[in-house]
Scaffold this active site. Structure first.
Site, PDB file in Angstrom:
ATOM      1  N   PRO A  92      31.099  33.427  44.599  1.00 53.34           N
ATOM      2  CA  PRO A  92      30.335  34.594  44.141  1.00 53.34           C
ATOM      3  C   PRO A  92      29.560  35.236  45.293  1.00 53.34           C
ATOM      4  O   PRO A  92      29.100  36.371  45.168  1.00 53.34           O
ATOM      5  CB  PRO A  92      29.398  34.026  43.075  1.00 53.34           C
ATOM      6  CG  PRO A  92      29.425  32.541  43.238  1.00 53.34           C
ATOM      7  CD  PRO A  92      30.690  32.186  43.937  1.00 53.34           C
ATOM      8  N   GLU A 119      28.040  23.578  43.869  1.00 52.60           N
ATOM      9  CA  GLU A 119      27.312  24.675  44.528  1.00 52.60           C
ATOM     10  C   GLU A 119      28.079  25.269  45.702  1.00 52.60           C
ATOM     11  O   GLU A 119      27.555  26.118  46.415  1.00 52.60           O
ATOM     12  CB  GLU A 119      25.935  24.179  45.005  1.00 52.60           C
ATOM     13  CG  GLU A 119      25.018  23.718  43.889  1.00 52.60           C
ATOM     14  CD  GLU A 119      24.724  24.811  42.864  1.00 52.60           C
ATOM     15  OE1 GLU A 119      24.322  25.910  43.293  1.00 52.60           O
ATOM     16  OE2 GLU A 119      24.924  24.575  41.669  1.00 52.60           O
ATOM     17  N   ARG A 161      52.031  40.773  42.816  1.00 46.77           N
ATOM     18  CA  ARG A 161      52.706  41.958  42.266  1.00 46.77           C
ATOM     19  C   ARG A 161      52.873  43.060  43.303  1.00 46.77           C
ATOM     20  O   ARG A 161      53.616  44.015  43.074  1.00 46.77           O
ATOM     21  CB  ARG A 161      52.026  42.450  40.986  1.00 46.77           C
ATOM     22  CG  ARG A 161      50.622  42.913  41.141  1.00 46.77           C
ATOM     23  CD  ARG A 161      49.967  43.102  39.783  1.00 46.77           C
ATOM     24  NE  ARG A 161      50.482  44.248  39.047  1.00 46.77           N
ATOM     25  CZ  ARG A 161      50.179  45.511  39.324  1.00 46.77           C
ATOM     26  NH1 ARG A 161      49.398  45.799  40.342  1.00 46.77           N
ATOM     27  NH2 ARG A 161      50.670  46.485  38.596  1.00 46.77           N
ATOM     28  N   ASP A 176      48.932  52.726  39.339  1.00 46.26           N
ATOM     29  CA  ASP A 176      47.875  51.861  38.808  1.00 46.26           C
ATOM     30  C   ASP A 176      46.497  52.449  39.031  1.00 46.26           C
ATOM     31  O   ASP A 176      46.257  53.123  40.018  1.00 46.26           O
ATOM     32  CB  ASP A 176      47.844  50.518  39.566  1.00 46.26           C
ATOM     33  CG  ASP A 176      48.973  49.609  39.198  1.00 46.26           C
ATOM     34  OD1 ASP A 176      49.656  49.897  38.219  1.00 46.26           O
ATOM     35  OD2 ASP A 176      49.148  48.615  39.914  1.00 46.26           O
TER      36      ASP A 176
HETATM   37  N1  ADE Z   1      33.363  31.056  41.982  1.00 44.54           N
HETATM   38  C1  ADE Z   1      32.362  31.130  41.068  1.00 44.54           C
HETATM   39  N2  ADE Z   1      32.131  32.395  40.701  1.00 44.54           N
HETATM   40  C2  ADE Z   1      33.008  33.167  41.412  1.00 44.54           C
HETATM   41  C3  ADE Z   1      33.255  34.566  41.489  1.00 44.54           C
HETATM   42  N3  ADE Z   1      32.555  35.451  40.777  1.00 44.54           N
HETATM   43  N4  ADE Z   1      34.220  34.990  42.319  1.00 44.54           N
HETATM   44  C4  ADE Z   1      34.920  34.118  43.061  1.00 44.54           C
HETATM   45  N5  ADE Z   1      34.728  32.792  43.034  1.00 44.54           N
HETATM   46  C5  ADE Z   1      33.786  32.308  42.221  1.00 44.54           C
END
Ligand code: ADE
Length: 250
Positions: A92, A119, A161, A176
């Protein structure tokens, strides 16, 4: 393209056997290898995580198993003839994964995915491999998943793809949402197929008109309305040519 995935949940990647990615594998366009990270954990419990330095909640994935896993994966890939590896680390905290990222990754010969649980992975792992190859830290959205495996499925499908020969008709991704071109930054509008009437609803007359110019203009107008409703942020950066083309006069 060769794809390796190192994970503590190999079974999570089973969907890579079905649908578009499964077919690309069966036809030899994609060569996918999934590895269990715990193969490279050496204690009785196959431990791959430990407490974070500096304190705090949760656990961090240890560099030892990751280093051994990646060294072995690289050695096996080179042995099999793969060249120019790139690491893809879903997190994230990564850069937003977009259609542009997918297109860039689709140019690669060999992607090695490192999905984390807990984590995250000890930061020395990406630092070490970044001295030898491109490392892409990518986020698939502003939310936190329990691990990176779902992101691996997302990224693999978006990349696969785009590989030549994977989609039957090259035009099918040219239009797309998010594809480059005059409609870039506009979302695709609604689509219809037979029957012409369903539960009392017809289809827009223009689609039966056979008039390609009018149909194109209608599709662009629908794309603009949908984008305004669902993604006003995209509309602000859309190409003004999309709003102001000669065929709008027809
Ligand atoms: N791992 C946990 N959340 C994630 C996300 N939003 N994007 C990529 N990997 C992740």
């Amino acid at each position: 393209m060769r794809i390796d995935v190192v994970t503590i949940f190999p079974e999570y990647l089973e969907p890579l056997n079905v649908s578009l990615v499964g077919k690309a594998r069966a036809s030899g366009l994609l060569d996918v290898h999934v590895h269990d990270l715990r193969t490279w954990a050496h204690d009785r419990h196959h431990t791959v995580d430990d407490t974070p330095y500096g304190g705090g909640p949760g656990m961090v994935m240890m560099p030892g198993p990751w280093g051994e896993a990646l060294d072995q994966t690289l050695a096996d890939g080179y042995e099999a003839g793969a060249r120019r590896p790139a690491l893809v680390v879903p997190t994230p905290s990564g850069r937003p994964f977009t259609q542009e990222t997918a297109a860039a990754l689709a140019e690669a010969d060999w992607l090695i995915f490192c999905p984390a649980r807990y984590e995250g992975i000890d930061a020395r792992v990406t630092a070490e491999y970044a001295t030898r190859m491109p490392v892409h830290e990518v986020s698939i959205g502003d939310y936190v998943l329990a691990g990176g495996e779902a992101a691996v499925l997302v990224v693999t499908e978006a990349v696969a793809r785009l590989l030549p020969g994977v989609l039957g008709n090259a035009q099918s991704h040219a239009d797309d949402s998010f594809a480059p071109g005059a409609m870039a930054d506009l979302l695709e509008g609604p689509v219809f197929t037979k029957p012409p009437t369903w539960r009392g609803q017809g289809i827009p007359d223009v689609l039966l008109s056979g008039h390609h110019g009018r149909i194109a203009r209608w599709r662009r107008d629908e794309a603009i309305s949908r984008t305004a409703a669902n993604r006003p942020d995209l509309l602000r950066r859309a190409d003004p040519a999309a709003f102001n083309r000669k065929d709008r006069e027809m």
